[in-house]
Design a protein around this motif. Structure first.
Motif, PDB file in Angstrom:
ATOM      1  N   PRO A 115       0.811  -1.223   0.000  1.00 48.71           N
ATOM      2  CA  PRO A 115       0.000   0.000   0.000  1.00 48.71           C
ATOM      3  C   PRO A 115       0.847   1.277   0.000  1.00 48.71           C
ATOM      4  N   ALA A 116       1.998   1.243   0.651  1.00 50.36           N
ATOM      5  CA  ALA A 116       2.873   2.426   0.652  1.00 50.36           C
ATOM      6  C   ALA A 116       3.381   2.708  -0.759  1.00 50.36           C
ATOM      7  N   GLY A 117       3.727   1.664  -1.481  1.00 55.68           N
ATOM      8  CA  GLY A 117       4.185   1.833  -2.859  1.00 55.68           C
ATOM      9  C   GLY A 117       3.095   2.433  -3.735  1.00 55.68           C
ATOM     10  N   ALA A 118       1.867   1.955  -3.568  1.00 56.55           N
ATOM     11  CA  ALA A 118       0.741   2.500  -4.334  1.00 56.55           C
ATOM     12  C   ALA A 118       0.513   3.963  -3.979  1.00 56.55           C
ATOM     13  N   ALA A 119       0.559   4.280  -2.693  1.00 55.76           N
ATOM     14  CA  ALA A 119       0.382   5.668  -2.257  1.00 55.76           C
ATOM     15  C   ALA A 119       1.481   6.552  -2.837  1.00 55.76           C
ATOM     16  N   GLY A 120       2.696   6.037  -2.855  1.00 56.04           N
ATOM     17  CA  GLY A 120       3.816   6.794  -3.404  1.00 56.04           C
ATOM     18  C   GLY A 120       3.644   7.109  -4.875  1.00 56.04           C
ATOM     19  N   LEU A 121       3.038   6.169  -5.626  1.00 55.32           N
ATOM     20  CA  LEU A 121       2.814   6.396  -7.055  1.00 55.32           C
ATOM     21  C   LEU A 121       1.834   7.543  -7.294  1.00 55.32           C
ATOM     22  N   LEU A 122       0.868   7.684  -6.416  1.00 53.39           N
ATOM     23  CA  LEU A 122      -0.151   8.723  -6.566  1.00 53.39           C
ATOM     24  C   LEU A 122       0.224  10.042  -5.899  1.00 53.39           C
ATOM     25  N   ALA A 123       1.200   9.998  -5.020  1.00 54.38           N
ATOM     26  CA  ALA A 123       1.502  11.148  -4.168  1.00 54.38           C
ATOM     27  C   ALA A 123       1.950  12.385  -4.940  1.00 54.38           C
ATOM     28  N   SER A 124       2.810  12.244  -5.926  1.00 55.20           N
ATOM     29  CA  SER A 124       3.307  13.427  -6.644  1.00 55.20           C
ATOM     30  C   SER A 124       2.176  14.193  -7.299  1.00 55.20           C
ATOM     31  N   THR A 125       1.248  13.474  -7.927  1.00 55.47           N
ATOM     32  CA  THR A 125       0.121  14.127  -8.584  1.00 55.47           C
ATOM     33  C   THR A 125      -0.769  14.832  -7.563  1.00 55.47           C
ATOM     34  N   ALA A 126      -1.061  14.149  -6.464  1.00 54.13           N
ATOM     35  CA  ALA A 126      -1.924  14.726  -5.426  1.00 54.13           C
ATOM     36  C   ALA A 126      -1.271  15.941  -4.773  1.00 54.13           C
ATOM     37  N   ILE A 127       0.013  15.827  -4.462  1.00 51.51           N
ATOM     38  CA  ILE A 127       0.718  16.938  -3.814  1.00 51.51           C
ATOM     39  C   ILE A 127       0.798  18.143  -4.753  1.00 51.51           C
ATOM     40  N   ALA A 128       1.067  17.897  -6.025  1.00 47.21           N
ATOM     41  CA  ALA A 128       1.110  19.005  -6.983  1.00 47.21           C
ATOM     42  C   ALA A 128      -0.248  19.698  -7.056  1.00 47.21           C
ATOM     43  N   ALA A 129      -1.339  18.930  -7.088  1.00 51.35           N
ATOM     44  CA  ALA A 129      -2.680  19.521  -7.138  1.00 51.35           C
ATOM     45  C   ALA A 129      -2.959  20.329  -5.875  1.00 51.35           C
ATOM     46  N   ASP A 130      -2.600  19.785  -4.722  1.00 53.58           N
ATOM     47  CA  ASP A 130      -2.818  20.500  -3.467  1.00 53.58           C
ATOM     48  C   ASP A 130      -1.992  21.783  -3.406  1.00 53.58           C
ATOM     49  N   LEU A 131      -0.749  21.711  -3.844  1.00 51.96           N
ATOM     50  CA  LEU A 131       0.095  22.911  -3.826  1.00 51.96           C
ATOM     51  C   LEU A 131      -0.405  23.959  -4.820  1.00 51.96           C
ATOM     52  N   ARG A 132      -0.962  23.525  -5.943  1.00 53.02           N
ATOM     53  CA  ARG A 132      -1.569  24.483  -6.877  1.00 53.02           C
ATOM     54  C   ARG A 132      -2.740  25.200  -6.198  1.00 53.02           C
ATOM     55  N   LYS A 133      -3.553  24.435  -5.465  1.00 51.25           N
ATOM     56  CA  LYS A 133      -4.680  25.035  -4.747  1.00 51.25           C
ATOM     57  C   LYS A 133      -4.176  26.055  -3.722  1.00 51.25           C
ATOM     58  N   ALA A 134      -3.129  25.701  -2.982  1.00 50.25           N
ATOM     59  CA  ALA A 134      -2.547  26.636  -2.009  1.00 50.25           C
ATOM     60  C   ALA A 134      -2.072  27.905  -2.709  1.00 50.25           C
ATOM     61  N   GLY A 135      -1.460  27.764  -3.862  1.00 49.76           N
ATOM     62  CA  GLY A 135      -1.009  28.925  -4.619  1.00 49.76           C
ATOM     63  C   GLY A 135      -2.152  29.829  -5.039  1.00 49.76           C
ATOM     64  N   ARG A 136      -3.275  29.219  -5.448  1.00 52.94           N
ATOM     65  CA  ARG A 136      -4.451  30.023  -5.817  1.00 52.94           C
ATOM     66  C   ARG A 136      -5.010  30.766  -4.606  1.00 52.94           C
ATOM     67  N   ILE A 137      -5.044  30.091  -3.458  1.00 54.65           N
ATOM     68  CA  ILE A 137      -5.527  30.722  -2.226  1.00 54.65           C
ATOM     69  C   ILE A 137      -4.645  31.918  -1.880  1.00 54.65           C
ATOM     70  N   LEU A 138      -3.345  31.720  -1.903  1.00 51.08           N
ATOM     71  CA  LEU A 138      -2.417  32.807  -1.558  1.00 51.08           C
ATOM     72  C   LEU A 138      -2.503  33.962  -2.552  1.00 51.08           C
ATOM     73  N   ALA A 139      -2.617  33.639  -3.831  1.00 46.46           N
ATOM     74  CA  ALA A 139      -2.714  34.688  -4.847  1.00 46.46           C
ATOM     75  C   ALA A 139      -3.991  35.502  -4.660  1.00 46.46           C
ATOM     76  N   SER A 140      -5.089  34.828  -4.326  1.00 49.99           N
ATOM     77  CA  SER A 140      -6.343  35.569  -4.141  1.00 49.99           C
ATOM     78  C   SER A 140      -6.274  36.473  -2.911  1.00 49.99           C
ATOM     79  N   ARG A 141      -5.579  36.037  -1.889  1.00 50.74           N
ATOM     80  CA  ARG A 141      -5.444  36.867  -0.683  1.00 50.74           C
ATOM     81  C   ARG A 141      -4.535  38.065  -0.916  1.00 50.74           C
ATOM     82  N   SER A 142      -3.507  37.880  -1.723  1.00 51.62           N
ATOM     83  CA  SER A 142      -2.562  38.989  -1.945  1.00 51.62           C
ATOM     84  C   SER A 142      -3.141  40.032  -2.877  1.00 51.62           C
ATOM     85  N   SER A 143      -4.165  39.665  -3.655  1.00 46.04           N
ATOM     86  CA  SER A 143      -4.758  40.640  -4.573  1.00 46.04           C
ATOM     87  C   SER A 143      -5.901  41.415  -3.932  1.00 46.04           C
ATOM     88  N   GLN A 144      -6.235  41.080  -2.686  1.00 47.76           N
ATOM     89  CA  GLN A 144      -7.340  41.773  -2.012  1.00 47.76           C
ATOM     90  C   GLN A 144      -6.881  43.062  -1.372  1.00 47.76           C
TER      91      GLN A 144
END
Length: 144
Positions: A115-144
């Motif tokens: 299961p750890a190996g399977a999680a590792g295969l999916l982790a990069s995609t999930a982390i990139a998506a989450d970090l993109r979301k964080a970037g959108r949140i931060l960008a929206s706050r800085s433009s206010q």
């Protein structure tokens, strides 16, 4: 073992991104798999900080900040049963914002290695998506 790698650019300085991403209290806002974190509400991020997460799939890992160099590097280590994961975020100021580079790994012992190996295969995609979301949140706050 599964390797994690992702690099994103944010429209905010490294200090702003670091303060937001290194604070476990912010995690449920930008990390899609999290329902909540258990950390004292007034506790500022620090080396050795520990917290527990509650995920959408029922996993409740114990988390700890294992490296904290303000505005440059932050590392967490999480463990649950026989699975261990590490994630390091590197922050670099660039023109117009910052670059956030994530790297890490997921590993498992015994029956948890598959299961750890399977999680590792999916982790990069999930982390990139989450970090993109964080970037959108931060960008929206800085433009206010």
């Amino acid at each position: 073992m599964g390797a994690i790698a992702a690099t994103l650019e944010y429209a905010v300085p490294a200090e702003v991104a670091f303060r937001y991403l290194s604070d476990p209290r912010n995690r449920p806002e930008w990390q899609s798999s999290l329902l909540s974190v258990e950390v004292p509400p007034d506790e500022e991020p620090h080396l050795g900080q520990a917290w527990r997460e509650r995920t959408a799939v029922g996993v409740r890992p114990h988390m700890e900040t294992t490296e904290l160099t303000p505005f440059r590097t932050w590392t967490e280590r999480g463990s649950w049963r026989g699975v261990t994961a590490t994630l390091t975020l590197h922050f670099t100021d660039i023109a117009g914002g910052c670059r956030v580079r994530a790297e890490g790994e997921v590993s498992g012992r015994g029956i948890w290695s598959v299961p750890a190996g399977a999680a590792g295969l999916l982790a990069s995609t999930a982390i990139a998506a989450d970090l993109r979301k964080a970037g959108r949140i931060l960008a929206s706050r800085s433009s206010q």
